[in-house]
Write an enzyme that holds these catalytic residues in place. Structure first.
Site, PDB file in Angstrom:
ATOM      1  N   ASP A  55      25.408   7.326  28.265  1.00 31.34           N
ATOM      2  CA  ASP A  55      24.684   7.869  27.115  1.00 31.34           C
ATOM      3  C   ASP A  55      25.418   7.582  25.802  1.00 31.34           C
ATOM      4  O   ASP A  55      25.495   8.428  24.925  1.00 31.34           O
ATOM      5  CB  ASP A  55      24.446   9.368  27.265  1.00 31.34           C
ATOM      6  N   HIS A  92      20.506   8.009  24.111  1.00 31.93           N
ATOM      7  CA  HIS A  92      19.161   8.577  24.116  1.00 31.93           C
ATOM      8  C   HIS A  92      18.596   8.757  22.709  1.00 31.93           C
ATOM      9  O   HIS A  92      17.395   8.874  22.524  1.00 31.93           O
ATOM     10  CB  HIS A  92      19.130   9.912  24.883  1.00 31.93           C
ATOM     11  N   SER A 120      22.427  15.534  18.379  1.00 33.81           N
ATOM     12  CA  SER A 120      22.827  14.548  19.380  1.00 33.81           C
ATOM     13  C   SER A 120      23.515  13.354  18.741  1.00 33.81           C
ATOM     14  O   SER A 120      22.992  12.743  17.819  1.00 33.81           O
ATOM     15  CB  SER A 120      21.585  14.047  20.109  1.00 33.81           C
TER      16      SER A 120
END
Length: 406
Positions: free
Chosen positions: A181, A151, A259
């Protein structure tokens, strides 16, 4: 009060909102452990949110048994063709490093990842602008491979990597897998790169001290170091189309921009990839990471072939059934709302309206459980599915098919 799951991307990304009606549950293979207890019940917001660390997108699309990305992992993940430095099990005689030493050793391997996409300014001029930022870490210094979350780079027209020595380099995508992901990037200039060392996340214990390193808020706060403990393991979040099971929960501060960054143990080994933040008002210290031992097989597939192949059942499910079942005293399970023609489930005779309650000996009470149990298998494996049809419990053997990330 509204529950929120936030991806740690720094900026909103409208194109990332792809939540749908559970068309396809894509399932990764091989999970190391049964995980689904104590799920936070929450709404899933695509990683379009500022405060979010994982774009957990994709409506549960066709219960395609996703990757066999997370195979049961033993101590030694290193194989002859592996690109990663895998550390053997630690012994009781090995000592922990101080946080300052961990930051010094691991920090140079942590990079900033900028997602650049086309945009049009008020003056009418168009160009590439940063629409999101995150973190990554070098997994192969000789070849310039970098691991991050899918992402973080989703929709990017250009990706820029910022290194600890101040260099900013363009990166290309070697492979990306929305179902887990995960993504692998590569930079061409490998001068003076440092790679992380991989640990064994199957051995982590609740209460164990950990360090998170990343770029919260982007380059301004690059390689920020936070500390905490492993709060829980085997967590499952109700996130669509993502590796939302078997997660490591930590109270180490994780913020937008973290992230794709590493969660590190006190031996300086990466044990997780920071991916999700639970951000309901009033909640503190609830971050989640993909276990590294689950992620490594997928990362290796992406390096080897640019795609990740997953075992697939190829059915659609609808968890709204469970509300009905609870009210009418019926068994919980994964309700099949659709079956792909000539897919593995269809060939085995499964039909719309069937409710799957077990995969082999693993209990299935919802779509997330179904994904978890399917992840324990590989493409081509035969599994025994227990299901309910017209009030009767039945069993059927299914040979799992294959789905590849695109």
């Amino acid at each position: 009060m509204t529950d929120e799951i936030h991806s740690l991307n720094d900026n909103n990304n409208p194109s990332a909102d792809t939540s749908s009606d559970k068309e396809e549950i894509e399932i990764l293979t091989s999970t190391q452990q049964s995980m689904a207890q104590n799920k936070p019940k929450n709404k899933v917001f695509a990683f379009a949110s500022l405060c979010v660390i994982s774009a957990f997108i994709g409506g549960l699309t066709t219960v395609a048994v996703i990757p066999h990305i997370y195979p049961t992992t033993s101590t030694a993940m290193q194989t002859s063709n592996s690109s990663f430095t895998q550390v053997a099990n630690l012994t009781a005689t090995e000592t922990n490093f101080p946080v300052a030493q961990i930051a010094k050793n691991v920090g140079p391997a942590v990079v900033g990842v900028s997602n650049l996409q086309s945009s049009r300014s008020f003056s009418g001029n168009s160009g590439l602008q940063e629409t999101g930022s995150g973190t990554g870490f070098i997994i192969d210094a000789k070849k310039g491979y970098i691991a991050t979350n899918n992402h973080v780079i989703d929709g990017a027209q250009k990706i820029t990597i910022s290194l600890s020595d101040g260099r900013n380099l363009d990166a290309k995508v070697i492979g990306a897998d929305p179902r887990t992901d995960l993504a692998v990037l590569q930079i061409s200039d490998t001068t003076n790169l440092t790679a992380v060392k991989m640990g064994d996340s199957s051995k982590v214990e609740v209460g164990e001290s950990v360090v998170a390193i990343g770029n919260p808020g982007g380059e301004e706060f690059a390689r920020s170091v936070t500390t905490g403990v492993i709060s829980a393991t085997n967590r499952t979040l109700e996130l669509q189309g993502e590796a939302s099971y078997n997660l490591i929960q930590t109270d180490a501060a994780i913020n937008p921009g973290n992230s794709g960054g590493p969660l590190v143990n006190y031996q300086g080994q990466v044990i997780g990839i920071n991916s999700v933040k639970y951000a309901e008002t009033g909640f503190e210290g609830m971050g989640f990471a993909i276990p590294i031992s689950d992620a490594l097989p997928t990362l290796q597939q992406l390096i080897n072939s640019g795609v990740a192949k997953h075992p697939a059942l190829l059915v659609s499910t609808d968890d709204q059934y469970n509300t009905y079942a609870k009210s009418n005293n019926k068994p919980q399970g994964a309700y099949i709302s659709g079956v792909t023609l000539n897919g593995p489930a269809a060939k085995a005779g499964l039909k719309q309206g069937d409710v799957i309650t077990k995969i082999n000996d693993g209990l299935v009470q919802n779509s997330s459980d179904l994904i978890r149990e399917l992840y324990k298998n590989n493409v081509g494996d035969k599994v025994t599915i227990t299901y309910i049809r017209d009030g009767q419990t039945k069993q059927v053997e299914v040979t799992l098919g294959e789905l590849a990330s695109t």
